[in-house]
Design a protein around this motif. Structure first.
Motif, PDB file in Angstrom:
ATOM      1  N   ILE A 182       0.852  -1.198   0.000  1.00 44.08           N
ATOM      2  CA  ILE A 182       0.000   0.000   0.000  1.00 44.08           C
ATOM      3  C   ILE A 182       0.891   1.252   0.000  1.00 44.08           C
ATOM      4  CG2 ILE A 182      -1.724   1.325   1.275  1.00 44.08           C
ATOM      5  CD1 ILE A 182      -2.798  -1.237  -0.061  1.00 44.08           C
ATOM      6  N   SER A 183       1.939   1.258   0.798  1.00 42.36           N
ATOM      7  CA  SER A 183       2.867   2.400   0.830  1.00 42.36           C
ATOM      8  C   SER A 183       3.511   2.611  -0.535  1.00 42.36           C
ATOM      9  CB  SER A 183       3.948   2.172   1.888  1.00 42.36           C
ATOM     10  OG  SER A 183       3.400   2.133   3.184  1.00 42.36           O
ATOM     11  N   SER A 184       3.891   1.524  -1.184  1.00 45.03           N
ATOM     12  CA  SER A 184       4.516   1.626  -2.507  1.00 45.03           C
ATOM     13  C   SER A 184       3.532   2.177  -3.534  1.00 45.03           C
ATOM     14  CB  SER A 184       5.009   0.249  -2.966  1.00 45.03           C
ATOM     15  OG  SER A 184       5.996  -0.242  -2.088  1.00 45.03           O
ATOM     16  N   LEU A 185       2.272   1.763  -3.431  1.00 51.26           N
ATOM     17  CA  LEU A 185       1.233   2.258  -4.344  1.00 51.26           C
ATOM     18  C   LEU A 185       1.028   3.759  -4.154  1.00 51.26           C
ATOM     19  CD1 LEU A 185      -1.083   1.793  -6.375  1.00 51.26           C
ATOM     20  CD2 LEU A 185      -2.551   1.237  -4.414  1.00 51.26           C
ATOM     21  N   ILE A 186       0.957   4.183  -2.902  1.00 57.45           N
ATOM     22  CA  ILE A 186       0.767   5.616  -2.616  1.00 57.45           C
ATOM     23  C   ILE A 186       1.963   6.421  -3.116  1.00 57.45           C
ATOM     24  CG2 ILE A 186       0.595   7.312  -0.743  1.00 57.45           C
ATOM     25  CD1 ILE A 186      -0.996   5.138   0.816  1.00 57.45           C
ATOM     26  N   GLU A 187       3.164   5.890  -2.886  1.00 59.69           N
ATOM     27  CA  GLU A 187       4.370   6.580  -3.346  1.00 59.69           C
ATOM     28  C   GLU A 187       4.391   6.675  -4.867  1.00 59.69           C
ATOM     29  OE1 GLU A 187       9.245   6.422  -2.836  1.00 59.69           O
ATOM     30  OE2 GLU A 187       8.029   4.702  -2.253  1.00 59.69           O
ATOM     31  N   PHE A 231     -10.749  -3.303   3.611  1.00 55.10           N
ATOM     32  CA  PHE A 231     -11.179  -1.979   4.068  1.00 55.10           C
ATOM     33  C   PHE A 231     -10.756  -1.764   5.518  1.00 55.10           C
ATOM     34  CE2 PHE A 231     -14.239   0.454   6.524  1.00 55.10           C
ATOM     35  CZ  PHE A 231     -14.448   1.611   5.765  1.00 55.10           C
ATOM     36  N   GLN A 232     -10.991  -2.757   6.366  1.00 53.39           N
ATOM     37  CA  GLN A 232     -10.647  -2.647   7.780  1.00 53.39           C
ATOM     38  C   GLN A 232      -9.133  -2.552   7.981  1.00 53.39           C
ATOM     39  OE1 GLN A 232     -12.764  -6.203   8.762  1.00 53.39           O
ATOM     40  NE2 GLN A 232     -14.681  -5.137   9.213  1.00 53.39           N
ATOM     41  N   MET A 233      -8.381  -3.239   7.140  1.00 55.18           N
ATOM     42  CA  MET A 233      -6.927  -3.121   7.187  1.00 55.18           C
ATOM     43  C   MET A 233      -6.486  -1.700   6.834  1.00 55.18           C
ATOM     44  SD  MET A 233      -5.375  -6.145   7.826  1.00 55.18           S
ATOM     45  CE  MET A 233      -3.807  -6.078   6.970  1.00 55.18           C
ATOM     46  N   LEU A 234      -7.060  -1.147   5.772  1.00 53.86           N
ATOM     47  CA  LEU A 234      -6.677   0.200   5.342  1.00 53.86           C
ATOM     48  C   LEU A 234      -7.106   1.247   6.356  1.00 53.86           C
ATOM     49  CD1 LEU A 234      -7.380   0.128   1.502  1.00 53.86           C
ATOM     50  CD2 LEU A 234      -5.192   0.013   2.675  1.00 53.86           C
ATOM     51  N   PHE A 235      -8.234   1.030   7.007  1.00 53.89           N
ATOM     52  CA  PHE A 235      -8.692   1.960   8.052  1.00 53.89           C
ATOM     53  C   PHE A 235      -7.632   2.066   9.144  1.00 53.89           C
ATOM     54  CE2 PHE A 235     -11.672   3.536  11.323  1.00 53.89           C
ATOM     55  CZ  PHE A 235     -12.382   4.472  10.572  1.00 53.89           C
ATOM     56  N   GLN A 236      -6.982   0.948   9.428  1.00 57.82           N
ATOM     57  CA  GLN A 236      -5.909   0.946  10.436  1.00 57.82           C
ATOM     58  C   GLN A 236      -4.610   1.497   9.855  1.00 57.82           C
ATOM     59  OE1 GLN A 236      -6.273  -2.840  13.146  1.00 57.82           O
ATOM     60  NE2 GLN A 236      -7.227  -3.300  11.162  1.00 57.82           N
ATOM     61  N   TYR A 237      -4.325   1.160   8.604  1.00 58.31           N
ATOM     62  CA  TYR A 237      -3.105   1.663   7.959  1.00 58.31           C
ATOM     63  C   TYR A 237      -3.070   3.195   8.003  1.00 58.31           C
ATOM     64  CZ  TYR A 237       0.115   2.989   4.220  1.00 58.31           C
ATOM     65  OH  TYR A 237       1.135   3.583   3.495  1.00 58.31           O
ATOM     66  N   PHE A 238      -4.194   3.824   7.669  1.00 58.34           N
ATOM     67  CA  PHE A 238      -4.260   5.284   7.646  1.00 58.34           C
ATOM     68  C   PHE A 238      -4.545   5.892   9.025  1.00 58.34           C
ATOM     69  CE2 PHE A 238      -5.137   4.391   3.106  1.00 58.34           C
ATOM     70  CZ  PHE A 238      -4.241   5.276   2.518  1.00 58.34           C
TER      71      PHE A 238
END
Length: 273
Positions: free
Chosen positions: A84-89, A107-114
């Protein structure tokens, strides 16, 4: 012209499921609509530790999955977040963007990632065909084009995204777009059901991939019928079957949300061909 390629990020951990079948069926219809042969690949994130190479794909669909989404520091979680970090970068450095759609567990994983709020275990399982309510101008979100407010989708989860950190949402540039059904008789916070995390990353806590016909087949099997009635009662079972037969409910959502995401991602891809 290079073909448009989609990667499915499989979070099902090897557990048999309907979600993958539904996603593949949506992709088959999408590729047919753009007159292109099927060119997607599946990556088993949790069981096999597989991850796609960003440069090889143009869009990503990250699936639901079993078990608790609350982070445990597992290797696959770290690898998923690194992706996800690589995609955002990548998206921050390139004019050509790559899009990702996250479903339920993802979705729940990304909610925590952000770090947007809390993921907690529900007091009881949310299961069935449920109304989803738009907020914050969600009717203008292209992914929801063609849906009414509220619209209907399949909900199947023991966890929930709640307690949004509004300042963190502003900092990230994320926006809450949907909440779960209204329950005025229950003094509990309504869960967040859809978030645009970034301009290229979108997620839903419900299952927009679920197809009515397949769900009807599943719930009419003796095993599933017995399990649903034992856990939720016969009235809930019959209500679900009736909802699945309504063309304005699950069938409409299935034909709208992920197809809209794919066509949006494909339109951006075409700009650079």
């Amino acid at each position: 012209m290079r073909t448009f390629r989609v990667a499915i990020l499989d979070l099902y951990d090897g557990v048999p499921n309907e979600g993958m079948r539904c996603i593949k069926a949506i992709l088959a219809e999408f590729y047919s609509s753009i007159n292109q042969e099927l060119t997607y690949s599946v990556f088993d994130i949790r069981k096999l530790g597989e991850l796609p190479d960003l440069k090889d794909f143009d869009a990503f669909i990250s699936t639901g999955g079993p078990g608790s989404p609350i982070l445990e520091g597992l290797a696959w979680e770290k690898n998923y977040f690194q992706f996800i970090s690589s995609l955002i970068e990548f998206n921050s450095k390139n004019e050509k963007k790559k899009e990702l759609f996250a479903i339920c567990h993802s979705f729940q994983m990304l909610f925590q990632y952000f770090e947007l709020g809390e993921i907690t275990k529900r007091k009881s399982t949310s299961f069935g065909v449920m109304p989803v309510h738009m907020i914050n101008g969600a009717e203008n979100e292209p992914i929801f084009k063609g849906l009414e407010d509220p619209f209907w989708s399949v909900d199947s989860r023991d966890f929930q995204a709640i307690q949004p950190d509004i300042e963190r949402f502003k900092e990230v540039g994320a926006e809450i777009l949907c909440l779960e059904k209204e329950r005025p008789q229950i003094p509990l916070e309504r869960a967040i059901m859809a978030v645009r995390f970034t301009k290229e990353i979108f997620g839903t806590q419900f299952h927009p991939e679920a197809d009515a016909e397949g769900m009807q087949r599943l719930f009419k099997t003796e095993e599933k019928k017995k399990a649903v009635i034992e856990n939720f009662g016969e009235e809930k079972y019959n209500e679900m079957l009736n909802s699945l037969g309504d063309p304005e409910k699950i069938a409409l959502t299935e034909k709208t949300i992920i197809p809209n995401f794919l066509h949006q991602a494909y339109a951006k891809f075409q700009q650079f061909q």
